[in-house]
Design an enzyme around this catalytic site. Structure first.
Site, PDB file in Angstrom:
ATOM      1  N   TYR A  85     -13.218 -56.851 -75.816  1.00  0.00           N
ATOM      2  CA  TYR A  85     -11.806 -56.573 -75.531  1.00  0.00           C
ATOM      3  C   TYR A  85     -11.067 -55.754 -76.146  1.00  0.00           C
ATOM      4  O   TYR A  85     -11.525 -56.391 -77.517  1.00  0.00           O
ATOM      5  CB  TYR A  85     -10.567 -57.975 -74.550  1.00  0.00           C
ATOM      6  CG  TYR A  85     -10.779 -57.890 -73.764  1.00  0.00           C
ATOM      7  CD1 TYR A  85      -9.899 -56.696 -73.065  1.00  0.00           C
ATOM      8  CD2 TYR A  85     -11.107 -58.303 -72.326  1.00  0.00           C
ATOM      9  CE1 TYR A  85      -9.017 -56.879 -71.125  1.00  0.00           C
ATOM     10  CE2 TYR A  85     -10.470 -58.446 -70.856  1.00  0.00           C
ATOM     11  CZ  TYR A  85     -10.542 -57.476 -70.548  1.00  0.00           C
ATOM     12  OH  TYR A  85      -9.602 -57.335 -69.710  1.00  0.00           O
ATOM     13  N   GLU A 116      -7.828 -54.175 -75.902  1.00  0.00           N
ATOM     14  CA  GLU A 116      -6.024 -53.832 -75.486  1.00  0.00           C
ATOM     15  C   GLU A 116      -5.225 -52.947 -76.893  1.00  0.00           C
ATOM     16  O   GLU A 116      -4.835 -54.396 -78.242  1.00  0.00           O
ATOM     17  CB  GLU A 116      -5.235 -55.122 -75.210  1.00  0.00           C
ATOM     18  CG  GLU A 116      -5.816 -55.387 -73.476  1.00  0.00           C
ATOM     19  CD  GLU A 116      -4.553 -56.342 -73.130  1.00  0.00           C
ATOM     20  OE1 GLU A 116      -4.295 -57.107 -73.202  1.00  0.00           O
ATOM     21  OE2 GLU A 116      -5.303 -56.025 -71.816  1.00  0.00           O
ATOM     22  N   ASP A 157      -3.303 -30.382 -64.284  1.00  0.00           N
ATOM     23  CA  ASP A 157      -4.699 -31.103 -64.134  1.00  0.00           C
ATOM     24  C   ASP A 157      -5.555 -30.536 -64.008  1.00  0.00           C
ATOM     25  O   ASP A 157      -6.440 -29.773 -63.127  1.00  0.00           O
ATOM     26  CB  ASP A 157      -4.258 -31.449 -62.535  1.00  0.00           C
ATOM     27  CG  ASP A 157      -5.166 -33.212 -62.441  1.00  0.00           C
ATOM     28  OD1 ASP A 157      -6.827 -33.324 -63.290  1.00  0.00           O
ATOM     29  OD2 ASP A 157      -5.003 -33.676 -61.095  1.00  0.00           O
ATOM     30  N   THR A 182     -10.234 -35.245 -66.107  1.00  0.00           N
ATOM     31  CA  THR A 182     -11.376 -36.687 -65.600  1.00  0.00           C
ATOM     32  C   THR A 182     -12.198 -36.156 -66.607  1.00  0.00           C
ATOM     33  O   THR A 182     -12.235 -34.846 -67.481  1.00  0.00           O
ATOM     34  CB  THR A 182     -11.545 -35.875 -64.325  1.00  0.00           C
ATOM     35  OG1 THR A 182     -12.452 -34.987 -64.180  1.00  0.00           O
ATOM     36  CG2 THR A 182     -10.739 -37.138 -62.918  1.00  0.00           C
ATOM     37  N   LYS A 193     -16.751 -34.534 -64.389  1.00  0.00           N
ATOM     38  CA  LYS A 193     -17.254 -33.192 -63.585  1.00  0.00           C
ATOM     39  C   LYS A 193     -17.940 -31.943 -64.798  1.00  0.00           C
ATOM     40  O   LYS A 193     -18.659 -32.494 -64.470  1.00  0.00           O
ATOM     41  CB  LYS A 193     -15.924 -32.923 -62.959  1.00  0.00           C
ATOM     42  CG  LYS A 193     -14.990 -33.956 -62.118  1.00  0.00           C
ATOM     43  CD  LYS A 193     -14.569 -33.478 -61.329  1.00  0.00           C
ATOM     44  CE  LYS A 193     -13.205 -34.556 -59.973  1.00  0.00           C
ATOM     45  NZ  LYS A 193     -12.151 -34.701 -59.723  1.00  0.00           N
ATOM     46  N   ARG A 224     -18.163 -41.547 -65.942  1.00  0.00           N
ATOM     47  CA  ARG A 224     -16.960 -41.242 -64.857  1.00  0.00           C
ATOM     48  C   ARG A 224     -15.116 -42.645 -65.642  1.00  0.00           C
ATOM     49  O   ARG A 224     -15.645 -43.285 -66.587  1.00  0.00           O
ATOM     50  CB  ARG A 224     -16.765 -42.747 -63.266  1.00  0.00           C
ATOM     51  CG  ARG A 224     -18.470 -42.122 -62.863  1.00  0.00           C
ATOM     52  CD  ARG A 224     -18.133 -42.420 -61.405  1.00  0.00           C
ATOM     53  NE  ARG A 224     -17.136 -41.634 -60.795  1.00  0.00           N
ATOM     54  CZ  ARG A 224     -17.292 -40.524 -60.357  1.00  0.00           C
ATOM     55  NH1 ARG A 224     -18.745 -39.861 -60.400  1.00  0.00           N
ATOM     56  NH2 ARG A 224     -16.145 -39.592 -59.443  1.00  0.00           N
TER      57      ARG A 224
HETATM   58  C1  LIG Z   1     -11.527 -36.028 -59.276  1.00  0.00           C
HETATM   59  C2  LIG Z   1      -9.908 -34.805 -59.786  1.00  0.00           C
HETATM   60  C3  LIG Z   1      -9.071 -35.982 -59.701  1.00  0.00           C
HETATM   61  C4  LIG Z   1      -8.931 -37.773 -59.781  1.00  0.00           C
HETATM   62  O1  LIG Z   1      -9.879 -38.484 -60.606  1.00  0.00           O
HETATM   63  P1  LIG Z   1     -10.708 -39.737 -60.051  1.00  0.00           P
HETATM   64  O2  LIG Z   1     -11.941 -40.080 -61.296  1.00  0.00           O
HETATM   65  O3  LIG Z   1     -11.366 -39.564 -58.730  1.00  0.00           O
HETATM   66  O4  LIG Z   1      -9.708 -40.363 -59.770  1.00  0.00           O
HETATM   67  C5  LIG Z   1      -7.673 -35.977 -60.193  1.00  0.00           C
HETATM   68  N1  LIG Z   1      -6.880 -34.119 -60.062  1.00  0.00           N
HETATM   69  C6  LIG Z   1      -7.929 -33.715 -59.444  1.00  0.00           C
HETATM   70  C7  LIG Z   1      -7.702 -32.148 -59.871  1.00  0.00           C
HETATM   71  C8  LIG Z   1      -9.009 -33.691 -59.728  1.00  0.00           C
HETATM   72  O5  LIG Z   1     -10.127 -33.205 -59.046  1.00  0.00           O
END
Ligand SMILES: *Cc1c(COP(=O)(O)O)cnc(C)c1O
Length: 423
Positions: A57, A59, A203, A229, A232, A238
């Site tokens: 942990y 925090e 994003d 993220t 991807k 993840r």
């Molecule tokens: C995949 C994605 C997210 C969210 O990610 P999670 O890990 O699934 O919560 C947010 N914004 C965009 C543009 C994404 O492609």
């Protein structure tokens, strides 16, 4: 090709669960995975995320924790943070968000009050739920106003975005999305954000790996905040990161913890650090460019087979197909392709006359197949399988789907996936 059994402790303790993991390994080995938000992480990333860092942990932030015993954890988090800053060229990085959606929620918490107006791309146009879409907390607790793409071009209309921003004066403007096959013009968004007094959030969840590898322009220095993220195109575990200039560092850190989250997932932080290290290698530049080359080659091959691609093609890793001219609904095609060993997702297309749960399109991408080493010369075969699969979906030809599945497994056997057990 049958994969060897692995995970001996898991198999001994919980054979039922071990069998499911084994089946998933086999599925990921045998199939052509075309979901653009998915990938294969390296064995090193898998190992880092399965360590005893899980047990700790912590925090707070490195050097400012609420628990003792952080001698190693602090260094892990500092390493991940430093690597993120170096790779993306930003002042500040927070590697603690549990995933992309909580990362975005932290941005709202940092820069807006409930009820404030926020702006993002509409979900059916290719935006993400967390950009103020109605069913999301971000659309329930904030007033989401949404832009889209033009029907004739499939591209963002910056005059429309500017008019909307100047009329609505949002606190936040999100750019980026989940089904955008074209380059994002961060500079154009930044100008609109400046004119309208909004914080610009890029994003880049889908394209972070392409940016890191120099295959898509960077949102630095245009965006105030960068959300991504890590799982991807970046090929990490993840998880997620928020990055910014120094001026926003405090607000972001406070929003993530204690604003939204408790203890960070240290095993994930470690795996993010490994992925960032991998993404800083010259070979990752080759990977990112190969992802785009493959997507362009696949788009060409699909166009040559009469497929209708939103915006007419792709600049990145992703292709959005409108199957209306093929006379097959997206979901029917996606399910048939799955039986053919080709894993895709059905997706709305801009101005889709059908419902989101039964839309007109299918979304595909090349990050996973590129991680296995497939190259542009394989893309005509991939397009051919998709073409035959879509035709078989329309005619209900299960034998044709089974034949494709065998051909796919054959090619995949020659390109072992990272992270999967081998002899
Ligand atoms: C995949 C994605 C997210 C969210 O990610 P999670 O890990 O699934 O919560 C947010 N914004 C965009 C543009 C994404 O492609």
């Amino acid at each position: 090709m049958t994969l060897p059994l692995s995970h001996p402790a898991l198999s001994a303790t919980d054979p039922e669960l071990a069998a499911l993991v084994g089946a998933e390994e086999q599925l990921q080995a045998d199939t052509l995975r075309l979901i653009p938000s998915e990938n294969y992480v390296s064995q090193a990333v898998l190992e880092a995320s399965g360590t005893v860092l899980q047990n700790k942990y912590s925090e707070g932030y490195a050097g400012r924790r609420y628990y003792e015993g952080q001698q190693n954890i602090d260094q892990v988090e500092r390493l991940a943070t430093a690597r993120a800053k170096a790779l993306f060229g930003v002042d500040h990085a927070n590697v603690q968000p549990y995933s992309g959606s909580p990362a975005n929620l932290a941005v709202y918490l940092a820069f807006a009050e409930p009820g404030d107006t926020v702006m993002g791309m509409a979900l059916p146009m290719g935006g993400h739920l967390t950009h103020g879409w109605g069913v999301s907390a971000t659309g329930k607790w904030f007033r989401g106003v949404q832009y889209g793409v033009r029907q004739d071009t499939g591209l963002i209309d910056f005059d429309e975005v500017r008019d909307l921003a100047l009329k609505e004066r949002p606190k936040l403007i999100f750019c980026g999305g989940t089904a955008l096959p074209r380059t994002i013009d961060f500079a154009a968004f930044a100008e609109i954000a400046r004119e309208s007094g909004a914080v610009l959030v890029a994003d880049v969840a889908h394209i972070a790996g392409l940016i890191a590898g120099g295959a898509h322009p960077s949102p630095v220095p245009h965006a105030d905040v960068i959300s991504t993220t890590t799982h991807k195109t970046l090929r990490g575990p993840r998880g997620a990161m928020l990055m910014s200039r120094e001026e926003h560092a405090k607000a972001i850190d406070k929003a993530v913890f204690p604003g939204l989250q408790g203890g960070p997932h240290n095993q994930t932080t470690a795996a993010i650090a490994v992925a960032l290290h991998e993404a800083a290698q010259p070979s990752f530049r080759d990977y990112a460019h190969a992802v785009v080359d493959n997507a362009k080659a696949l788009a060409e091959a699909l166009l040559a087979r009469g497929f209708d691609l939103v915006s007419g093609g792709t600049d990145n890793h992703l292709i959005l197909m409108d199957l209306t001219p093929k006379d097959v609904p997206g979901k029917v095609a996606a399910k048939a392709l799955d039986r053919a060993g080709i894993v895709v997702n059905y997706n709305t297309v801009p101005y889709d006359p059908r419902k989101p749960f039964d839309p007109s399109g299918v979304r595909i991408g090349t990050p996973s197949l590129t991680s296995r080493g497939l190259a542009t010369e394989h893309m005509p075969a991939v397009a051919d399988w998709i073409d035959r699969g879509v035709t078989a979906a329309r005619t209900g030809d299960e034998d044709a789907l089974a034949a494709i599945r065998a051909e796919v497994a054959d090619l995949m056997a020659a390109f072992p996936a990272p992270g999967l057990p081998t002899d």
